[in-house]
Design an enzyme around this catalytic site. Structure first.
Site, PDB file in Angstrom:
ATOM      1  N   TYR A 159       0.838  -1.203   0.000  1.00  0.00           N
ATOM      2  CA  TYR A 159       0.000   0.000   0.000  1.00  0.00           C
ATOM      3  C   TYR A 159       0.878   1.260   0.000  1.00  0.00           C
ATOM      4  O   TYR A 159       0.678   2.174  -0.798  1.00  0.00           O
ATOM      5  CB  TYR A 159      -0.909  -0.026   1.231  1.00  0.00           C
ATOM      6  CG  TYR A 159      -2.011   1.013   1.233  1.00  0.00           C
ATOM      7  CD1 TYR A 159      -3.074   0.928   0.346  1.00  0.00           C
ATOM      8  CD2 TYR A 159      -2.004   2.079   2.142  1.00  0.00           C
ATOM      9  CE1 TYR A 159      -4.106   1.879   0.354  1.00  0.00           C
ATOM     10  CE2 TYR A 159      -3.017   3.027   2.162  1.00  0.00           C
ATOM     11  CZ  TYR A 159      -4.071   2.920   1.267  1.00  0.00           C
ATOM     12  OH  TYR A 159      -5.089   3.858   1.279  1.00  0.00           O
TER      13      TYR A 159
HETATM   14  N1  LIG Z   1     -10.710   5.243   4.090  1.00  0.00           N
HETATM   15  C1  LIG Z   1      -9.516   5.671   4.455  1.00  0.00           C
HETATM   16  O1  LIG Z   1      -9.204   5.742   5.641  1.00  0.00           O
HETATM   17  C2  LIG Z   1      -8.518   6.083   3.409  1.00  0.00           C
HETATM   18  C3  LIG Z   1      -7.380   6.743   3.833  1.00  0.00           C
HETATM   19  C4  LIG Z   1      -6.436   7.148   2.897  1.00  0.00           C
HETATM   20  C5  LIG Z   1      -6.649   6.879   1.554  1.00  0.00           C
HETATM   21  N2  LIG Z   1      -7.768   6.222   1.169  1.00  0.00           N
HETATM   22  C6  LIG Z   1      -7.941   5.959  -0.255  1.00  0.00           C
HETATM   23  O2  LIG Z   1      -9.163   6.499  -0.682  1.00  0.00           O
HETATM   24  C7  LIG Z   1      -9.637   5.759  -1.795  1.00  0.00           C
HETATM   25  C8  LIG Z   1     -11.093   5.394  -1.555  1.00  0.00           C
HETATM   26  O3  LIG Z   1     -11.146   4.584  -0.420  1.00  0.00           O
HETATM   27  P1  LIG Z   1     -12.465   4.347   0.453  1.00  0.00           P
HETATM   28  O4  LIG Z   1     -12.103   4.579   1.845  1.00  0.00           O
HETATM   29  O5  LIG Z   1     -13.613   5.045  -0.149  1.00  0.00           O
HETATM   30  O6  LIG Z   1     -12.552   2.759   0.281  1.00  0.00           O
HETATM   31  P2  LIG Z   1     -13.736   1.830  -0.186  1.00  0.00           P
HETATM   32  O7  LIG Z   1     -13.229   0.450  -0.083  1.00  0.00           O
HETATM   33  O8  LIG Z   1     -14.978   2.200   0.551  1.00  0.00           O
HETATM   34  O9  LIG Z   1     -13.926   2.229  -1.729  1.00  0.00           O
HETATM   35  C9  LIG Z   1     -13.006   1.872  -2.716  1.00  0.00           C
HETATM   36  C10 LIG Z   1     -13.768   1.563  -3.978  1.00  0.00           C
HETATM   37  O10 LIG Z   1     -12.815   1.166  -4.986  1.00  0.00           O
HETATM   38  C11 LIG Z   1     -13.356   0.063  -5.677  1.00  0.00           C
HETATM   39  N3  LIG Z   1     -12.310  -0.757  -6.277  1.00  0.00           N
HETATM   40  C12 LIG Z   1     -11.405  -1.541  -5.658  1.00  0.00           C
HETATM   41  N4  LIG Z   1     -10.656  -2.195  -6.555  1.00  0.00           N
HETATM   42  C13 LIG Z   1     -11.104  -1.825  -7.779  1.00  0.00           C
HETATM   43  C14 LIG Z   1     -10.731  -2.171  -9.103  1.00  0.00           C
HETATM   44  N5  LIG Z   1      -9.760  -3.071  -9.345  1.00  0.00           N
HETATM   45  N6  LIG Z   1     -11.375  -1.598 -10.119  1.00  0.00           N
HETATM   46  C15 LIG Z   1     -12.388  -0.712  -9.889  1.00  0.00           C
HETATM   47  N7  LIG Z   1     -12.785  -0.354  -8.657  1.00  0.00           N
HETATM   48  C16 LIG Z   1     -12.157  -0.905  -7.618  1.00  0.00           C
HETATM   49  C17 LIG Z   1     -14.102  -0.729  -4.604  1.00  0.00           C
HETATM   50  O11 LIG Z   1     -15.025  -1.631  -5.164  1.00  0.00           O
HETATM   51  C18 LIG Z   1     -14.739   0.390  -3.799  1.00  0.00           C
HETATM   52  O12 LIG Z   1     -16.015   0.724  -4.285  1.00  0.00           O
HETATM   53  C19 LIG Z   1      -8.721   4.540  -1.934  1.00  0.00           C
HETATM   54  O13 LIG Z   1      -7.810   4.771  -2.978  1.00  0.00           O
HETATM   55  C20 LIG Z   1      -8.003   4.499  -0.602  1.00  0.00           C
HETATM   56  O14 LIG Z   1      -6.723   3.911  -0.709  1.00  0.00           O
HETATM   57  C21 LIG Z   1      -8.716   5.815   2.060  1.00  0.00           C
END
Ligand SMILES: NC(=O)c1ccc[n+]([C@@H]2O[C@H](COP(=O)([O-])OP(=O)(O)OC[C@H]3O[C@@H](n4cnc5c(N)ncnc54)[C@H](O)[C@@H]3O)[C@@H](O)[C@H]2O)c1
Length: 252
Positions: A159
């Site tokens: 990650y």
């Molecule tokens: N939630 C947190 O604490 C956090 C913190 C820092 C960064 N992020 C980043 O924010 C972004 C969104 O995360 P989130 O918290 O909404 O997570 P989440 O898991 O709720 O949403 C992520 C979405 O991406 C989709 N996804 C995953 N793999 C995929 C693929 N191969 N093709 C198409 N879609 C795909 C999933 O189906 C999901 O709908 C991510 O990139 C994550 O790394 C999240």
């Protein structure tokens, strides 16, 4: 009436990872601001729910695997054919990959998959949207990276690698296309309350929150506000930058 630069009237905004979490919050906000949102995700059933909830047309939702370059190219080509222009791309699709695993113990398939979806997905989406954005001399690209890409989390090498790769990628591409009306930025959240953190243990959450001066996790809607600004016409003189949304944890 004067134009409001944060509105999205007549703009096509493609959002990956839009079936839930941060992507969904951004989709709702931008839809509410008049944008023609086109939502991409692997989770086809959830996408269908969102389609109904927001009363979207069939061509506004696409199943995609951002870890598959052909799927990315074909989907973007289909959207371009349908709408003629993509004004903004907001890429939130991502996975956490292995956690609490020492670097030398990580299964290579898992390592590669995490980098492929998070980092290669970012690259492939960018490559797919750039040619038409260049032709139209306008574009906003925003990739959601993470505090992990700036600081590194122990036990999460894949990650960290993918998210910090995204930051480097954004910097260089942004400079390439800066004279062409296209901005390329990233946004680095800390801990946000989304399905991604649904299985995070209370102990880990407590530790994470203890490092956040605001003393709480962020909400997806707060991240969406930032994404909407960066993807809008209003964000016209910042490119190659990684914005922060971490409740004060990172101040750079
Ligand atoms: N939630 C947190 O604490 C956090 C913190 C820092 C960064 N992020 C980043 O924010 C972004 C969104 O995360 P989130 O918290 O909404 O997570 P989440 O898991 O709720 O949403 C992520 C979405 O991406 C989709 N996804 C995953 N793999 C995929 C693929 N191969 N093709 C198409 N879609 C795909 C999933 O189906 C999901 O709908 C991510 O990139 C994550 O790394 C999240």
């Amino acid at each position: 009436m004067s134009e409001t630069l944060t509105d999205f009237k007549d703009q096509v905004v493609v959002i990956s990872g839009a079936a839930q979490g941060i992507g969904l919050a951004a989709a709702k906000l931008i839809h509410g601001r008049g944008g023609q949102v086109v939502l991409l995700d692997v989770l086809v059933e959830k996408l269908q729910h969102v389609k109904v909830e927001l009363s979207l047309e069939a061509d506004q939702v696409h199943q995609i695997d951002v870890g598959d370059p052909e799927s990315v190219r074909n989907t973007i080509a289909e959207i371009e054919k349908c709408y003629g222009q993509i004004h903004a791309l907001i890429n939130t699709a991502g996975i956490v990959g292995p956690t609490n695993v020492g670097t030398e113990l990580i299964d290579w398939t898992d390592f590669e998959r995490t980098v492929r979806i998070n980092l290669f997905g970012t690259i492939w989406l960018t490559q797919a949207v750039l040619p038409l954005m260049k032709e139209k001399k306008y574009g906003r690209i925003v990739h959601v990276t993470s505090i992990a890409g700036k600081e590194g989390n122990p036990g999460m090498s894949p990650y960290n690698t993918s998210k910090s790769g995204m930051i480097g990628f954004v910097k260089g591409v942004a400079k390439e296309v800066a004279p062409l009306g296209i901005t390329v930025n990233a946004l680095a959240p800390a801990v946000i309350s989304t399905p991604m953190n649904a299985n995070t243990s209370d102990e880990t959450l407590k530790y994470m929150i203890s490092r956040i001066p605001m003393g709480r996790v962020g909400e997806a809607e707060e991240v969406a506000e930032m994404l909407a600004f960066i993807a809008s016409k209003a964000c016209s003189y910042t490119t190659g930058f990684t914005f922060d949304t971490s409740g004060g944890r990172a101040t750079y």
